[in-house]
Design a protein around this motif. Sequence first.
Motif, PDB file in Angstrom:
ATOM      1  N   TRP A 267       0.818  -1.212   0.000  1.00 47.07           N
ATOM      2  CA  TRP A 267       0.000   0.000   0.000  1.00 47.07           C
ATOM      3  C   TRP A 267       0.852   1.263   0.000  1.00 47.07           C
ATOM      4  N   VAL A 268       1.992   1.253   0.694  1.00 47.57           N
ATOM      5  CA  VAL A 268       2.859   2.434   0.721  1.00 47.57           C
ATOM      6  C   VAL A 268       3.340   2.778  -0.681  1.00 47.57           C
ATOM      7  N   PHE A 269       3.904   1.791  -1.381  1.00 52.64           N
ATOM      8  CA  PHE A 269       4.524   2.104  -2.661  1.00 52.64           C
ATOM      9  C   PHE A 269       3.510   2.250  -3.787  1.00 52.64           C
ATOM     10  N   GLN A 270       2.362   1.548  -3.687  1.00 54.83           N
ATOM     11  CA  GLN A 270       1.356   1.792  -4.714  1.00 54.83           C
ATOM     12  C   GLN A 270       0.766   3.187  -4.551  1.00 54.83           C
ATOM     13  N   THR A 271       0.638   3.654  -3.326  1.00 57.89           N
ATOM     14  CA  THR A 271       0.120   5.004  -3.097  1.00 57.89           C
ATOM     15  C   THR A 271       1.085   6.057  -3.622  1.00 57.89           C
ATOM     16  N   LEU A 272       2.377   5.872  -3.349  1.00 54.97           N
ATOM     17  CA  LEU A 272       3.370   6.812  -3.864  1.00 54.97           C
ATOM     18  C   LEU A 272       3.369   6.832  -5.388  1.00 54.97           C
ATOM     19  N   GLY A 273       3.277   5.640  -6.009  1.00 53.18           N
ATOM     20  CA  GLY A 273       3.261   5.573  -7.459  1.00 53.18           C
ATOM     21  C   GLY A 273       1.960   6.074  -8.058  1.00 53.18           C
ATOM     22  N   PHE A 274       0.843   5.722  -7.421  1.00 51.41           N
ATOM     23  CA  PHE A 274      -0.480   6.096  -7.913  1.00 51.41           C
ATOM     24  C   PHE A 274      -0.660   7.611  -7.879  1.00 51.41           C
ATOM     25  N   TYR A 275      -0.500   8.203  -6.697  1.00 41.97           N
ATOM     26  CA  TYR A 275      -0.772   9.627  -6.553  1.00 41.97           C
ATOM     27  C   TYR A 275       0.375  10.493  -7.039  1.00 41.97           C
ATOM     28  N   PRO A 325      -2.212 -11.451 -11.484  1.00 41.88           N
ATOM     29  CA  PRO A 325      -2.613 -10.223 -12.176  1.00 41.88           C
ATOM     30  C   PRO A 325      -2.036  -8.955 -11.539  1.00 41.88           C
ATOM     31  N   ILE A 326      -1.942  -8.897 -10.204  1.00 36.27           N
ATOM     32  CA  ILE A 326      -1.372  -7.720  -9.553  1.00 36.27           C
ATOM     33  C   ILE A 326       0.079  -7.515  -9.972  1.00 36.27           C
ATOM     34  N   VAL A 327       0.856  -8.593 -10.005  1.00 32.20           N
ATOM     35  CA  VAL A 327       2.267  -8.488 -10.394  1.00 32.20           C
ATOM     36  C   VAL A 327       2.386  -8.004 -11.840  1.00 32.20           C
ATOM     37  N   VAL A 328       1.634  -8.613 -12.754  1.00 33.34           N
ATOM     38  CA  VAL A 328       1.712  -8.257 -14.174  1.00 33.34           C
ATOM     39  C   VAL A 328       1.308  -6.801 -14.390  1.00 33.34           C
ATOM     40  N   VAL A 329       0.214  -6.386 -13.759  1.00 28.88           N
ATOM     41  CA  VAL A 329      -0.282  -5.024 -13.938  1.00 28.88           C
ATOM     42  C   VAL A 329       0.705  -4.001 -13.354  1.00 28.88           C
ATOM     43  N   SER A 330       1.344  -4.314 -12.233  1.00 29.60           N
ATOM     44  CA  SER A 330       2.310  -3.396 -11.634  1.00 29.60           C
ATOM     45  C   SER A 330       3.497  -3.151 -12.560  1.00 29.60           C
ATOM     46  N   ILE A 331       3.999  -4.207 -13.179  1.00 31.71           N
ATOM     47  CA  ILE A 331       5.128  -4.071 -14.110  1.00 31.71           C
ATOM     48  C   ILE A 331       4.714  -3.248 -15.330  1.00 31.71           C
ATOM     49  N   ALA A 332       3.528  -3.519 -15.870  1.00 35.32           N
ATOM     50  CA  ALA A 332       3.051  -2.772 -17.031  1.00 35.32           C
ATOM     51  C   ALA A 332       2.835  -1.296 -16.697  1.00 35.32           C
ATOM     52  N   THR A 333       2.382  -1.003 -15.483  1.00 33.36           N
ATOM     53  CA  THR A 333       2.203   0.383 -15.061  1.00 33.36           C
ATOM     54  C   THR A 333       3.535   1.111 -15.000  1.00 33.36           C
ATOM     55  N   ALA A 334       4.555   0.448 -14.455  1.00 34.14           N
ATOM     56  CA  ALA A 334       5.887   1.050 -14.388  1.00 34.14           C
ATOM     57  C   ALA A 334       6.392   1.405 -15.785  1.00 34.14           C
ATOM     58  N   ALA A 335       6.218   0.496 -16.740  1.00 37.18           N
ATOM     59  CA  ALA A 335       6.691   0.728 -18.107  1.00 37.18           C
ATOM     60  C   ALA A 335       5.931   1.884 -18.763  1.00 37.18           C
ATOM     61  N   PHE A 354      -3.274   7.503 -20.898  1.00 39.14           N
ATOM     62  CA  PHE A 354      -4.438   6.611 -20.913  1.00 39.14           C
ATOM     63  C   PHE A 354      -4.046   5.230 -20.378  1.00 39.14           C
ATOM     64  N   CYS A 355      -2.917   4.700 -20.835  1.00 39.37           N
ATOM     65  CA  CYS A 355      -2.463   3.374 -20.392  1.00 39.37           C
ATOM     66  C   CYS A 355      -2.202   3.348 -18.888  1.00 39.37           C
ATOM     67  N   VAL A 356      -1.545   4.400 -18.383  1.00 38.10           N
ATOM     68  CA  VAL A 356      -1.269   4.446 -16.941  1.00 38.10           C
ATOM     69  C   VAL A 356      -2.576   4.472 -16.157  1.00 38.10           C
ATOM     70  N   ASN A 357      -3.515   5.331 -16.559  1.00 39.12           N
ATOM     71  CA  ASN A 357      -4.789   5.413 -15.845  1.00 39.12           C
ATOM     72  C   ASN A 357      -5.565   4.113 -15.929  1.00 39.12           C
ATOM     73  N   LEU A 358      -5.516   3.443 -17.070  1.00 42.40           N
ATOM     74  CA  LEU A 358      -6.186   2.149 -17.206  1.00 42.40           C
ATOM     75  C   LEU A 358      -5.575   1.124 -16.249  1.00 42.40           C
ATOM     76  N   ALA A 419       7.942   4.948 -11.645  1.00 43.44           N
ATOM     77  CA  ALA A 419       8.135   3.589 -12.149  1.00 43.44           C
ATOM     78  C   ALA A 419       8.802   2.701 -11.104  1.00 43.44           C
ATOM     79  N   ALA A 420       9.772   3.246 -10.370  1.00 39.21           N
ATOM     80  CA  ALA A 420      10.457   2.473  -9.335  1.00 39.21           C
ATOM     81  C   ALA A 420       9.487   2.038  -8.242  1.00 39.21           C
ATOM     82  N   CYS A 421       8.548   2.902  -7.875  1.00 36.44           N
ATOM     83  CA  CYS A 421       7.547   2.548  -6.854  1.00 36.44           C
ATOM     84  C   CYS A 421       6.735   1.334  -7.302  1.00 36.44           C
ATOM     85  N   TRP A 422       6.327   1.319  -8.569  1.00 46.44           N
ATOM     86  CA  TRP A 422       5.507   0.209  -9.068  1.00 46.44           C
ATOM     87  C   TRP A 422       6.300  -1.086  -9.169  1.00 46.44           C
TER      88      TRP A 422
END
Length: 467
Positions: A267-275, A325-335, A354-358, A419-422
């Motif tokens: 939750w810490v790092f997804q929040t940092l990456g998300f927001y 799915p969480i692992v795959v989506v996190s890597i794709a978000t970073a890219a 658009f890709c990041v928001n998706l 990207a590093a956070c994700w």
Amino acid sequence: MLTASAAAARVDRLPITRAHRVALATLAFVFLFEFGDLNTFAYVAPALVTQLAFSVQDVAMVTSAAFVGMAIGAIFGGRVSDLIGRKRALVYSTLLFSVFSLVNAAGVNVPTFFLYRFLTGVGLSAMVVAATTYISEVMPGARRGRMQAAVMAVGLAGIPAMSFSARGIVPLEHDSWRWVFVLGSAALLAVPALLVLPESPRWLVHRNRLDAAEASLARLEAGAGQLPPLAPVPQRTTPLPAGRPSSYRALFRGRTGRTTLFLAVVWVFQTLGFYGFVAWVPTLLAQHGFSVAESLGFSALTTIGAVPGALLAWPVTDRFGRKVPIVVVSIATAASGLAYGLTFNPVAIVVFGFCVNLLIQTFATLLYTYSPELFPTGLRNAGHGLVYGTGRLANIVGPLIVAGIFSALGYQAVFVYIAACWLIVATAVAVFGPRTGRQALEEVAADADLQDRRRGSGPMRTESSPA
């Protein structure tokens, strides 16, 4: 006598009934304005910079205040929900964030916005942890991932709706940005429907309110038609003390303690990456040379990805579980986030945005389902709220980190950081995350206890119910 296992079996054998559909529609409406309100300050921030002389550091400070409120709302609101019930927590938290969203429209300077965004944040996070826990406990086990995706998909429509509304409202006249906050308070309309939702039968049984649990189950079962017979359910050898809440200290001991630590990191790092992305993109684009209208326009277009992002979770969450799915989506978000930061072409900005928001909304849908599944009933909202709130607490410094990186290293360095956070999130889930999916919540806890015994830790003493 109705037991926790019997109540869970009765919930999990159900189809989606009218009571489920009413609950889903009501929560989706609340999430529509929760997600919209969550981003209102990001959308009006460029106008505050020009009209109220806010600096980038002022924007960071007010954004941090909202995250302080979210941390407090999640941590303490989660525990309150375990004590007073999911439904009452939903009502109180929705009232809190909606009223103070309205009050935000009266903000005149940094101190007033600091206070109002703080109080709005308290209600926002308290509502989210109560709602996601409610869905986990009330929806049938084989469908709860998809039902969470459905609520999120409708709710996430609030992001582009608020973004396009801000794009049209903010440039109208000097103080028109205030109407964006007024729009964010419309969740008040859902309070009457929240008041008539059935309470979680699992929570009622845990608090030994068996007659109320039976009534709640009857409401959920109404109109279900012919139901399959109940499978044999295990009985507790030691009944719970009547009405006694689980010890909060159990969140920091044994298997539950390890779950708390693992999820807190996620939750810490997804929040940092998300927001770091969502809350800062309009301001960063404006600071990089695009006009306020252009930055808001780009941001509005990219947020269209939010709704299909939640829908993308629908076909995978109950079929493949949450972990992979969480692992795959996190890597794709970073890219995708890194690619966004490396381009200044308007079309590429919109496409990668658009890709990041998706992807981040696909991730959010999966994590909102995954997180409460890993805690026992007596501590489910407290545990979910604690790790969710820890993420929000970490992001008190998140906006300051973004502002510092931008000032010292420039625009592109911010997206390397995101990207590093994700990637940290992907690694944590891949290494430490247990698998869940089409399982009863009780089976998730039982499987984790079995894994503990196989590692030689022995059976863990718990003060909560097995779910």
